[in-house]
Design an enzyme around this catalytic site. Structure first.
Site, PDB file in Angstrom:
ATOM      1  N   SER A 178       0.797  -1.226   0.000  1.00 33.46           N
ATOM      2  CA  SER A 178       0.000   0.000   0.000  1.00 33.46           C
ATOM      3  C   SER A 178       0.831   1.278   0.000  1.00 33.46           C
ATOM      4  CB  SER A 178      -0.957  -0.008   1.195  1.00 33.46           C
ATOM      5  OG  SER A 178      -0.250  -0.199   2.400  1.00 33.46           O
ATOM      6  N   HIS A 206      -5.340  -3.374  -2.878  1.00 39.44           N
ATOM      7  CA  HIS A 206      -5.010  -2.456  -3.976  1.00 39.44           C
ATOM      8  C   HIS A 206      -4.920  -3.171  -5.317  1.00 39.44           C
ATOM      9  CE1 HIS A 206      -4.241   0.759  -1.086  1.00 39.44           C
ATOM     10  NE2 HIS A 206      -3.694  -0.194  -0.341  1.00 39.44           N
ATOM     11  N   LYS A 237     -11.984   0.679  -2.093  1.00 42.95           N
ATOM     12  CA  LYS A 237     -10.924   1.292  -2.910  1.00 42.95           C
ATOM     13  C   LYS A 237     -11.378   1.278  -4.375  1.00 42.95           C
ATOM     14  CE  LYS A 237      -7.643   0.880   0.724  1.00 42.95           C
ATOM     15  NZ  LYS A 237      -6.907   0.011   1.604  1.00 42.95           N
TER      16      LYS A 237
HETATM   17  C1  LIG Z   1      -6.944  -0.138   3.095  1.00 40.12           C
HETATM   18  C2  LIG Z   1      -6.292  -1.417   3.424  1.00 40.12           C
HETATM   19  C3  LIG Z   1      -6.858  -2.297   4.340  1.00 40.12           C
HETATM   20  C4  LIG Z   1      -8.049  -1.934   5.165  1.00 40.12           C
HETATM   21  O1  LIG Z   1      -9.214  -1.933   4.402  1.00 40.12           O
HETATM   22  P1  LIG Z   1     -10.444  -1.066   4.899  1.00 40.12           P
HETATM   23  O2  LIG Z   1     -11.606  -1.614   4.172  1.00 40.12           O
HETATM   24  O3  LIG Z   1     -10.130   0.342   4.543  1.00 40.12           O
HETATM   25  O4  LIG Z   1     -10.540  -1.258   6.386  1.00 40.12           O
HETATM   26  C5  LIG Z   1      -6.264  -3.525   4.511  1.00 40.12           C
HETATM   27  N1  LIG Z   1      -5.147  -3.865   3.835  1.00 40.12           N
HETATM   28  C6  LIG Z   1      -4.553  -3.029   2.974  1.00 40.12           C
HETATM   29  C7  LIG Z   1      -3.323  -3.459   2.254  1.00 40.12           C
HETATM   30  C8  LIG Z   1      -5.099  -1.767   2.750  1.00 40.12           C
HETATM   31  O5  LIG Z   1      -4.501  -0.917   1.922  1.00 40.12           O
END
Ligand SMILES: *Cc1c(COP(=O)(O)O)cnc(C)c1O
Length: 384
Positions: A178, A206, A237
């Site tokens: 991330s 992602h 996302k």
């Molecule tokens: C954003 C993210 C999460 C958390 O997901 P949410 O739905 O925002 O709680 C978990 N793992 C990674 C790699 C992320 O980028």
């Protein structure tokens, strides 16, 4: 007062350029966004396909609310499991090529609940050092032994796997990292898991919607499939809505339904969100043009920033971090961009290792080539 101590700690963080603060946005998520009262060109969201404000999703969300109401009213195991949730689970399981799936409220909760349900005392979790914070927390919560390997270092992982004695083995990794944008070597990871009889938990927050054929995610990107893989995708996302899904063998999903505390002991998400997400998966599936445009923008940015004094980290994904190093310098550059009407967040320790502060540029299919051109121009101005 005990608060004096808290305030002193906060002041110290601020002096180090590490105080975290929120910026308030008005209106929907978009590349052109009103932040603290000013219209800015944003490169700071994970809305990779520009679906967060898609008119079709908003329309079906409204229809979903009319049909299902708003609140789910209870946890899934009580009376909150709606046919909309169920249909979404089946749709995404098929989309990513797994027999079953389970909807969680957030990716954070999916990671906590899944790791905690699958391993415990006497078992071992193997984790990449640059994994997301929620995976790190999941490892603490699950009480299994924890072995962390250097980022992407398959030789070290193999050593650790070979040394492990007894118990279940679970290898845990981000797919697209991330804060770095690079992709874990999933083929090699799977081969090691097969050799050492371990499970592979992949966090595709992602990758889902962006990577792989028709946006089916990182397993599709690498052309791999295995019952050993437990797949997690977040839905806030690229999918543009909210939530997370874990897809795996039926026995894994049934175990989660029985033992994942962050699934069992929480209210189900509003069913209308699942209605919107069903539509979102359709848009992802039909979204080749969006992904092609996104990849053109990535190429444009990398070519355009090649001659800066700071270097872009190696990444082919929509996450394009510009490595600055010093916390204060990264903040100054982020401020300099904001003065030029552009919003790029500076990421500092402890989110990333000390001395690797960076501007985390994220691109979206909702950006135009002119938007990316403006960012390239502004960064060149700041470099002079
Ligand atoms: C954003 C993210 C999460 C958390 O997901 P949410 O739905 O925002 O709680 C978990 N793992 C990674 C790699 C992320 O980028």
């Amino acid at each position: 007062m005990p608060f004096t101590q808290l305030q002193n700690e906060l002041d110290e963080r601020a002096a180090q350029g590490l105080l975290r603060q929120r910026r308030m946005i008005a209106g929907p998520q978009s590349p052109h966004i009103e932040v603290d009262g000013r219209l800015l060109l944003s490169f700071s969201s994970n809305d990779y396909l520009g679906l967060a404000n898609h008119p079709q999703l908003i329309k079906v969300l409204q229809e979903g609310a009319l049909k299902h109401g708003l609140g789910a009213g209870a946890a899934h195991l009580v009376s909150g499991h709606s046919e909309a949730h169920h249909e979404l689970e089946q749709r995404i399981a098929a989309f990513v090529g797994k027999p079953a799936a389970l909807l969680f409220s957030t990716g954070y909760m999916a990671n906590l609940g899944t790791v905690q349900a699958l391993v415990g005392r006497g078992d071992t979790v193997f984790a990449d050092k640059l994994n997301h914070a929620s995976l790190n927390d999941a490892m603490l919560l699950c009480r299994a032994g924890v072995k962390r390997y250097r980022h992407g270092d398959m030789a070290q992982l193999e050593q650790l796997l070979a040394q492990a004695k007894g118990g279940r083995k679970l290898v845990v990794t981000d797919t697209v990292f991330s804060m770095d944008g690079d992709i874990a070597p999933l083929r090699e990871l799977l081969a090691l898991c097969e050799q050492y009889d371990a499970w592979l938990y992949v966090d595709d927050a992602h990758g889902f919607g962006v990577q792989g054929e028709q946006g089916r995610g990182s397993m599709s990107h690498f052309g791999i499939a295995s019952p050993r893989i437990i797949y997690m995708a977040t839905l806030g996302k690229a999918a543009g809505v909210f939530g997370a899904i874990v897809a795996a063998e039926q026995a894994v999903i049934d175990t989660l339904i029985n033992h994942a505390n962050s699934y069992v002991y929480t209210t189900a998400t509003p069913p209308a969100l699942s209605v919107a997400l069903l539509e979102s998966v359709d848009l992802i599936e039909q979204g080749d043009e969006l992904r092609t445009h996104l990849h053109r923008l990535i190429e444009q940015l990398r070519v355009g920033l090649a001659d800066l004094p700071w270097r872009l980290m190696p990444s082919d994904t929509a996450i394009q971090p510009l490595l600055i190093g010093d916390n204060q310098r990264a903040l100054e550059l982020s401020d300099g961009l904001r003065e030029r009407g552009i919003w790029v967040v500076a990421i500092r320790t402890p989110t990333v290792p000390q001395g690797t502060a960076r501007l985390r540029i994220t691109l979206s299919a909702a950006h135009s080539e002119a938007d990316v051109g403006r960012l390239i121009e502004a960064l060149h101005e700041l470099a002079r």
